[in-house]
Design a protein around this motif. Sequence first.
Motif, PDB file in Angstrom:
ATOM      1  N   HIS A 161      -3.912 -26.674  -1.590  1.00  0.00           N
ATOM      2  CA  HIS A 161      -5.695 -28.418  -0.507  1.00  0.00           C
ATOM      3  C   HIS A 161      -5.983 -29.181  -0.921  1.00  0.00           C
ATOM      4  O   HIS A 161      -6.401 -28.251  -1.893  1.00  0.00           O
ATOM      5  N   PRO A 162      -6.089 -30.758  -1.249  1.00  0.00           N
ATOM      6  CA  PRO A 162      -6.939 -31.314  -1.750  1.00  0.00           C
ATOM      7  C   PRO A 162      -8.513 -30.570  -1.712  1.00  0.00           C
ATOM      8  O   PRO A 162      -9.664 -30.216  -2.335  1.00  0.00           O
ATOM      9  N   VAL A 163      -9.009 -30.076   0.150  1.00  0.00           N
ATOM     10  CA  VAL A 163      -9.969 -29.490  -0.248  1.00  0.00           C
ATOM     11  C   VAL A 163     -10.171 -27.843  -1.035  1.00  0.00           C
ATOM     12  O   VAL A 163     -11.105 -27.741  -1.104  1.00  0.00           O
ATOM     13  N   ALA A 164      -9.131 -27.251  -0.956  1.00  0.00           N
ATOM     14  CA  ALA A 164      -9.257 -25.592  -1.319  1.00  0.00           C
ATOM     15  C   ALA A 164      -9.543 -26.238  -2.811  1.00  0.00           C
ATOM     16  O   ALA A 164      -9.812 -25.204  -3.101  1.00  0.00           O
ATOM     17  N   ARG A 165      -8.987 -27.128  -4.049  1.00  0.00           N
ATOM     18  CA  ARG A 165      -9.477 -27.100  -4.707  1.00  0.00           C
ATOM     19  C   ARG A 165     -10.428 -28.042  -5.416  1.00  0.00           C
ATOM     20  O   ARG A 165     -11.544 -27.416  -6.071  1.00  0.00           O
ATOM     21  N   GLN A 166     -11.311 -28.871  -4.340  1.00  0.00           N
ATOM     22  CA  GLN A 166     -12.388 -29.096  -4.157  1.00  0.00           C
ATOM     23  C   GLN A 166     -13.354 -27.857  -3.950  1.00  0.00           C
ATOM     24  O   GLN A 166     -14.295 -27.612  -4.352  1.00  0.00           O
ATOM     25  N   ALA A 167     -13.483 -27.266  -2.455  1.00  0.00           N
ATOM     26  CA  ALA A 167     -13.715 -25.968  -2.939  1.00  0.00           C
ATOM     27  C   ALA A 167     -13.944 -24.835  -4.192  1.00  0.00           C
ATOM     28  O   ALA A 167     -15.018 -24.645  -3.881  1.00  0.00           O
ATOM     29  N   LEU A 168     -12.781 -24.947  -4.180  1.00  0.00           N
ATOM     30  CA  LEU A 168     -13.025 -24.070  -5.511  1.00  0.00           C
ATOM     31  C   LEU A 168     -13.643 -24.605  -6.955  1.00  0.00           C
ATOM     32  O   LEU A 168     -14.432 -23.424  -7.429  1.00  0.00           O
ATOM     33  N   LEU A 169     -13.664 -25.486  -6.869  1.00  0.00           N
ATOM     34  CA  LEU A 169     -14.170 -26.213  -7.734  1.00  0.00           C
ATOM     35  C   LEU A 169     -16.108 -25.581  -7.726  1.00  0.00           C
ATOM     36  O   LEU A 169     -16.705 -25.413  -8.525  1.00  0.00           O
ATOM     37  N   ALA A 170     -16.158 -26.230  -6.963  1.00  0.00           N
ATOM     38  CA  ALA A 170     -17.983 -26.208  -6.362  1.00  0.00           C
ATOM     39  C   ALA A 170     -18.358 -24.883  -6.562  1.00  0.00           C
ATOM     40  O   ALA A 170     -19.224 -24.090  -7.353  1.00  0.00           O
ATOM     41  N   ALA A 171     -17.532 -24.355  -5.780  1.00  0.00           N
ATOM     42  CA  ALA A 171     -17.878 -22.277  -5.912  1.00  0.00           C
ATOM     43  C   ALA A 171     -17.247 -21.186  -7.542  1.00  0.00           C
ATOM     44  O   ALA A 171     -18.000 -20.686  -8.006  1.00  0.00           O
ATOM     45  N   LEU A 172     -17.038 -22.161  -8.391  1.00  0.00           N
ATOM     46  CA  LEU A 172     -17.579 -22.058  -9.318  1.00  0.00           C
ATOM     47  C   LEU A 172     -18.425 -22.105 -10.189  1.00  0.00           C
ATOM     48  O   LEU A 172     -18.738 -21.135 -10.633  1.00  0.00           O
ATOM     49  N   ASP A 173     -18.896 -22.818  -9.813  1.00  0.00           N
ATOM     50  CA  ASP A 173     -20.082 -22.964 -10.398  1.00  0.00           C
ATOM     51  C   ASP A 173     -21.901 -22.536  -9.785  1.00  0.00           C
ATOM     52  O   ASP A 173     -22.064 -21.719  -9.953  1.00  0.00           O
ATOM     53  N   GLU A 174     -21.448 -22.435  -8.202  1.00  0.00           N
ATOM     54  CA  GLU A 174     -22.214 -21.562  -7.290  1.00  0.00           C
ATOM     55  C   GLU A 174     -21.693 -20.275  -6.844  1.00  0.00           C
ATOM     56  O   GLU A 174     -22.713 -19.417  -6.984  1.00  0.00           O
ATOM     57  N   GLY A 175     -20.412 -19.244  -7.610  1.00  0.00           N
ATOM     58  CA  GLY A 175     -19.846 -18.450  -6.728  1.00  0.00           C
ATOM     59  C   GLY A 175     -19.565 -17.477  -7.643  1.00  0.00           C
ATOM     60  O   GLY A 175     -19.074 -16.500  -7.527  1.00  0.00           O
ATOM     61  N   TRP A 176     -20.478 -17.827  -8.910  1.00  0.00           N
ATOM     62  CA  TRP A 176     -19.268 -16.930  -9.773  1.00  0.00           C
ATOM     63  C   TRP A 176     -19.904 -15.182 -10.318  1.00  0.00           C
ATOM     64  O   TRP A 176     -19.350 -14.120 -10.643  1.00  0.00           O
ATOM     65  N   ALA A 177     -21.080 -14.840  -9.743  1.00  0.00           N
ATOM     66  CA  ALA A 177     -22.175 -13.375  -9.273  1.00  0.00           C
ATOM     67  C   ALA A 177     -21.692 -12.751  -8.342  1.00  0.00           C
ATOM     68  O   ALA A 177     -20.811 -12.734  -7.388  1.00  0.00           O
ATOM     69  N   ASP A 178     -22.411 -11.685  -8.675  1.00  0.00           N
ATOM     70  CA  ASP A 178     -22.086 -10.293  -8.124  1.00  0.00           C
ATOM     71  C   ASP A 178     -22.253 -10.842  -6.463  1.00  0.00           C
ATOM     72  O   ASP A 178     -23.917 -10.497  -6.154  1.00  0.00           O
ATOM     73  N   PRO A 179     -22.120 -10.676  -5.363  1.00  0.00           N
ATOM     74  CA  PRO A 179     -22.872 -10.877  -3.901  1.00  0.00           C
ATOM     75  C   PRO A 179     -23.596  -9.635  -3.463  1.00  0.00           C
ATOM     76  O   PRO A 179     -24.264 -10.212  -2.577  1.00  0.00           O
ATOM     77  N   ALA A 180     -23.550  -8.746  -4.333  1.00  0.00           N
ATOM     78  CA  ALA A 180     -24.756  -7.739  -4.093  1.00  0.00           C
ATOM     79  C   ALA A 180     -25.477  -7.074  -4.875  1.00  0.00           C
ATOM     80  O   ALA A 180     -26.706  -6.584  -4.790  1.00  0.00           O
ATOM     81  N   ARG A 181     -25.798  -8.287  -5.561  1.00  0.00           N
ATOM     82  CA  ARG A 181     -26.903  -8.917  -6.536  1.00  0.00           C
ATOM     83  C   ARG A 181     -27.965  -9.366  -5.173  1.00  0.00           C
ATOM     84  O   ARG A 181     -27.898  -9.796  -4.961  1.00  0.00           O
ATOM     85  N   LEU A 182     -29.457  -8.630  -6.053  1.00  0.00           N
ATOM     86  CA  LEU A 182     -30.897  -9.640  -5.154  1.00  0.00           C
ATOM     87  C   LEU A 182     -31.347 -10.788  -5.972  1.00  0.00           C
ATOM     88  O   LEU A 182     -31.849 -11.388  -5.365  1.00  0.00           O
ATOM     89  N   TYR A 183     -30.756 -11.226  -7.577  1.00  0.00           N
ATOM     90  CA  TYR A 183     -31.432 -11.969  -7.561  1.00  0.00           C
ATOM     91  C   TYR A 183     -30.793 -13.023  -7.057  1.00  0.00           C
ATOM     92  O   TYR A 183     -29.595 -13.565  -6.516  1.00  0.00           O
ATOM     93  N   ARG A 184     -31.398 -14.550  -7.651  1.00  0.00           N
ATOM     94  CA  ARG A 184     -30.779 -16.187  -7.024  1.00  0.00           C
ATOM     95  C   ARG A 184     -29.407 -16.179  -7.132  1.00  0.00           C
ATOM     96  O   ARG A 184     -28.538 -16.861  -6.208  1.00  0.00           O
ATOM     97  N   GLU A 185     -28.790 -16.256  -8.219  1.00  0.00           N
ATOM     98  CA  GLU A 185     -26.844 -15.900  -8.345  1.00  0.00           C
ATOM     99  C   GLU A 185     -26.555 -15.274  -7.309  1.00  0.00           C
ATOM    100  O   GLU A 185     -25.477 -15.739  -6.649  1.00  0.00           O
ATOM    101  N   GLY A 186     -27.019 -13.939  -7.514  1.00  0.00           N
ATOM    102  CA  GLY A 186     -26.147 -13.037  -6.484  1.00  0.00           C
ATOM    103  C   GLY A 186     -26.467 -13.697  -4.758  1.00  0.00           C
ATOM    104  O   GLY A 186     -25.260 -13.770  -3.824  1.00  0.00           O
ATOM    105  N   ARG A 187     -27.927 -14.450  -4.467  1.00  0.00           N
ATOM    106  CA  ARG A 187     -28.219 -14.687  -3.168  1.00  0.00           C
ATOM    107  C   ARG A 187     -27.132 -15.681  -2.822  1.00  0.00           C
ATOM    108  O   ARG A 187     -26.817 -15.496  -2.014  1.00  0.00           O
ATOM    109  N   ARG A 188     -27.133 -16.505  -4.023  1.00  0.00           N
ATOM    110  CA  ARG A 188     -26.059 -18.202  -3.910  1.00  0.00           C
ATOM    111  C   ARG A 188     -25.424 -17.195  -3.327  1.00  0.00           C
ATOM    112  O   ARG A 188     -24.346 -17.616  -2.634  1.00  0.00           O
ATOM    113  N   ALA A 189     -24.169 -16.356  -4.110  1.00  0.00           N
ATOM    114  CA  ALA A 189     -23.033 -16.055  -3.919  1.00  0.00           C
ATOM    115  C   ALA A 189     -22.711 -15.544  -2.970  1.00  0.00           C
ATOM    116  O   ALA A 189     -22.130 -15.579  -2.085  1.00  0.00           O
ATOM    117  N   ARG A 190     -23.882 -14.234  -2.490  1.00  0.00           N
ATOM    118  CA  ARG A 190     -23.698 -13.711  -1.154  1.00  0.00           C
ATOM    119  C   ARG A 190     -23.701 -14.757   0.666  1.00  0.00           C
ATOM    120  O   ARG A 190     -23.329 -14.924   1.415  1.00  0.00           O
TER     121      ARG A 190
END
Lengths: 462, 462
Positions: free
Chosen positions: B13-42
């Motif tokens: 779905h176009p929305v899936a594609r769009q969300a996936l692209l955004a999350a590749l940039d914002e959501g690659w880190a470990d959501p269990a971590r305390l630093y900013r990339e982790g908090r963003r992923a969380r």
Amino acid sequence: MPYFDAASAAPLHPVARQALLAALDEGWADPARLYREGRRARLLLDAAREAAAEAVGCRPDELVFTPSGTRALHDGIAGALAGRRRVGRHLVVSAVEHSAVLHSADALRAAGGTVTEVEVDRAGRVDAAAYAAALRADTALAALQSANHEVGTEQPVAEVAEACRAAGVPLLVDAAQSLGWGPVAPGWSLLTASAHKWGGPSGVGLLAVRKGVRFAAQGPADERESGRSPGFPDLPAVVAAAASLRAVRAEAAAEDARLRALVERVRSRVPGLVPDVEVVGDPVRRLPHLVTFSCLYVDGETLLHALDREGFSVSSGSSCTSSTLRPSHVLQAMGVLSEGNVRLSLPRGTSPEDVEAFLGVLPGVVASVREALGAPAATAPAAAPGAGEELVVDSLGKRCPIPVIELAKVIGDVPVGGLVTVLSDDEAARLDIPAWCSMRGQEYVGERPAETGVAYTVRRRT
Amino acid sequence: MPYFDAASAAPLHPVARQALLAALDEGWADPARLYREGRRARLLLDAAREAAAEAVGCRPDELVFTPSGTRALHDGIAGALAGRRRVGRHLVVSAVEHSAVLHSADALRAAGGTVTEVEVDRAGRVDAAAYAAALRADTALAALQSANHEVGTEQPVAEVAEACRAAGVPLLVDAAQSLGWGPVAPGWSLLTASAHKWGGPSGVGLLAVRKGVRFAAQGPADERESGRSPGFPDLPAVVAAAASLRAVRAEAAAEDARLRALVERVRSRVPGLVPDVEVVGDPVRRLPHLVTFSCLYVDGETLLHALDREGFSVSSGSSCTSSTLRPSHVLQAMGVLSEGNVRLSLPRGTSPEDVEAFLGVLPGVVASVREALGAPAATAPAAAPGAGEELVVDSLGKRCPIPVIELAKVIGDVPVGGLVTVLSDDEAARLDIPAWCSMRGQEYVGERPAETGVAYTVRRRT
């Protein structure tokens, strides 16, 4: 903003991103279908498998894609154990394996099997002869990481593989941290890895099982991935994983040299910049991009937050940064200091300036954490005349690094030769009080159970 | 190029594609971590969980993400069975569940448990009373799909849920095919789904477990996803899955009406366009986008290839298109014709023109396949005077649809009242010979074991 936690998850490699985007368009259909979208997906899947197998050093039909490195380990260990059920139910692992291996070992124990955890030295390395000695007639499987994920130490895989071969035991190598840097030494029977450690996307693990290795996939049957990894494959992620593995391998030699030098800089300079630091892990036979050190009298979580505020993302094996209240099992097995623990794992492309910036802020950050905690001065004063020969410090209910700080504060209150006993119910104290003694030239006498918690006794020597 | 196999995998779905692209940039880190990339992923993970839970109709802490719908079913069933191990080891399923459910049932049988498969009617629907009657004092779990993946028939989930509630048995609903169209009727205890069925990416399944339902995750422990789905989460895919679920739900009512009318057009026109066709599945209480029919005297694989050459991608439950040489278990359970089986499942956005184009080419494609196979004419000729009362046709070693074609060719060689016996070792014959009799007004006498294969006997009635 420097991100130094590639060993948790590396940022997506540009090649992975590009391949993922292309495969979203070309590889969304079911590769098991006969129509053109299915055939196109099948071609992509076959090409990805060939590329990954070449990087691993196996045949394409020996390799399957799994949803993560963890699932590759869980499913690989379970399948290998079941395949040799008739030989026995004994598993050999090192004490510093990834938790996915140790949790698999726990599952085996719960099901009635037995596990030998081979100890490691203070650098985190198993001794190949000790590992060989753990192999038994009823050993179904042996598992060893190629390199440790927390301290970077390389394991003697070739020697252990040779011992396993001689004993007729298949060896599973967890290559999660090293596969992006190069192939594993030959001799393994099973190999696992995880794409997001080398800059591939999350959602992709690898499980390779050599032809001839007995393997019985566990759980409900499924026709996907040779019956070894159930579920519809995440083809775009798989394509991106394979493409990025090839790309990072092409850059590996140059990046290895570059990052190795940056890590060496951290290893050599941190002890001069920050007092009371222990740099852990093997200084030479190690991953190129990873370095770990621990700081006395520092609370790991506060340190991480302070570094984060300065713009640096690192991880820690300190107990106070995890939900378990236990220090990392790796640091425990090595017997090194766990408080104020920091792991840097540099992603590809990390610049010398980023590392210098980190070295620039670290001393001030550690000092401010220590100041806030009331850490003692480096040298204990002479005891007051007439001071008692023995002191007891009640640190019950206090978390790392407080028990060690309280110990350091009172050691000057007993004369040289006198004893200080710390009562603590914090698991980290077991590791950190002996480590403090060794760093401070004091004598660690031992521990004994107390009414509540444990009593750790130290004799003043300096 | 019309793709009509959304029930296998829907295009992104176009929305899936769009969300996936955004999350590749914002959501690659470990959501269990305390630093900013982790908090963003969380934050991304938490938001995705809330969105998915809202669409499912549960609390966010009741829902975990899994690597696929198959893994959600495997792990969900195993965990629910283990959670009620003390009650018993009996599982109730319908005979037309997804293979991931039936394979889980096989695994339970292999481990010493028992399974009741509730039969379905010719439309593929279970009878709620029959399902209720299968519940026992030792039933640990009941499973029922919301709608069938091969014929589209909706199951009586609300009635079965009520029966399960009365019996104190948790009900797992496999909502893989329907979740994009709307929430499941209340009353379920566990619910599973698969994102790539609604236009989300592959690599994401859902497992919801209501608070209070006993659940003991199986396999090695892992702290991710409440301990119910091991491994590093594929966060970009999860974000895309949740975003696209919300998007398809917003469009669901309009697309449902539109595709329902297109499917109705196929259902009503195919029997007039193609002789000897059986349209299967419930004509009304069904998924909006899915229709299945079977064509006498047609080889499913040849038909799929011919349609593919004309530009249409469809799937089939015919035995000759699968690796198992068995017709789909769904068609078997329904007792309907399996040869020349075609499933159309229209992706969102399918145009009336695409469907008209399909209806335009279908008659010619079926006719050419039949001609190539030497299919008989629609009406059997009168038997020659003095013809014997009984004939035996040896179709051993011949695959669907040949045994049925050979039967149809000789039925005219016996007089009305005479018998034809077909010897066949093709599993599809068991389904297709009775189906042929019913479509052609002949009498199916029955089957008996033969020296090789099975003897199927038919009495000529017209």
